[in-house]
Design a protein around this motif. Sequence first.
Motif, PDB file in Angstrom:
ATOM      1  N   GLU A  13      58.977  47.856  64.819  1.00 30.56           N
ATOM      2  CA  GLU A  13      59.966  49.178  65.213  1.00 30.56           C
ATOM      3  C   GLU A  13      59.856  50.229  64.319  1.00 30.56           C
ATOM      4  OE1 GLU A  13      61.373  45.820  67.563  1.00 30.56           O
ATOM      5  OE2 GLU A  13      60.766  45.888  65.854  1.00 30.56           O
ATOM      6  N   GLU A  14      59.725  49.584  63.049  1.00 25.74           N
ATOM      7  CA  GLU A  14      59.859  50.679  61.894  1.00 25.74           C
ATOM      8  C   GLU A  14      58.289  51.409  61.884  1.00 25.74           C
ATOM      9  OE1 GLU A  14      58.747  50.127  57.074  1.00 25.74           O
ATOM     10  OE2 GLU A  14      60.174  48.834  58.055  1.00 25.74           O
ATOM     11  N   ALA A  17      58.333  53.886  64.671  1.00 25.66           N
ATOM     12  CA  ALA A  17      59.475  55.123  64.213  1.00 25.66           C
ATOM     13  C   ALA A  17      58.378  56.083  63.291  1.00 25.66           C
ATOM     14  CB  ALA A  17      60.605  54.604  63.560  1.00 25.66           C
ATOM     15  N   ALA A  42      61.062  50.611  71.027  1.00 27.07           N
ATOM     16  CA  ALA A  42      61.069  51.568  69.909  1.00 27.07           C
ATOM     17  C   ALA A  42      60.648  53.112  70.201  1.00 27.07           C
ATOM     18  CB  ALA A  42      60.215  50.874  69.026  1.00 27.07           C
ATOM     19  N   ASN A  46      63.097  55.974  69.625  1.00 24.50           N
ATOM     20  CA  ASN A  46      62.840  57.073  68.727  1.00 24.50           C
ATOM     21  C   ASN A  46      62.320  58.481  69.662  1.00 24.50           C
ATOM     22  OD1 ASN A  46      63.118  55.820  66.061  1.00 24.50           O
ATOM     23  ND2 ASN A  46      61.890  54.367  67.120  1.00 24.50           N
ATOM     24  N   LYS A  48      59.651  59.143  70.954  1.00 32.73           N
ATOM     25  CA  LYS A  48      58.250  59.347  70.635  1.00 32.73           C
ATOM     26  C   LYS A  48      57.537  59.611  71.877  1.00 32.73           C
ATOM     27  CE  LYS A  48      58.758  58.568  66.331  1.00 32.73           C
ATOM     28  NZ  LYS A  48      58.525  59.397  65.400  1.00 32.73           N
TER      29      LYS A  48
END
Length: 150
Positions: A13-14, A17, A42, A46, A48
């Motif tokens: 997930e990081e 992001a 994710a 975020n 995206k």
Amino acid sequence: LDVVNLESIGKLEEAVADAAVVLCFLSSGYFASRNCRREIYAALGNNKPIVGVIEADKDKGGATVQELRDEYRRSAANAPDIPATEDVLARIFEQEPVLWLRGHDYQVVSLKEIALRVLKHLPYYISNPSELDRGLKLKGELSSFRFPRL
């Protein structure tokens, strides 16, 4: 997200992001994978941009958009902790996925379309969209390639 460069699957997930654009290679079984669904959630969480690529060759895991939608619905039915199914599908397939074609000349066309879709979400090209109007040209090509405006 390149899993080869991902130090720990716990940081998925990081990594998403931190990405500017999420490129998803959608093949049969993609949505059955918990980690692939984590990647999608994710990206959505975020906000995206998602660029989908679909494998065309059935022998290599190819699937149609409808088959992928159905696979997601089946996977979502077995996972109660997921966002609303139709909302997720609408975002994933907001734009028709790029068809991944095999064979050198066809792959070049697929790669160009992927590159154009990714580039249009980057800050420079958001501010200067006309820079992409000429399309992309590879060394040795007779002319640049441009996709029609949708």
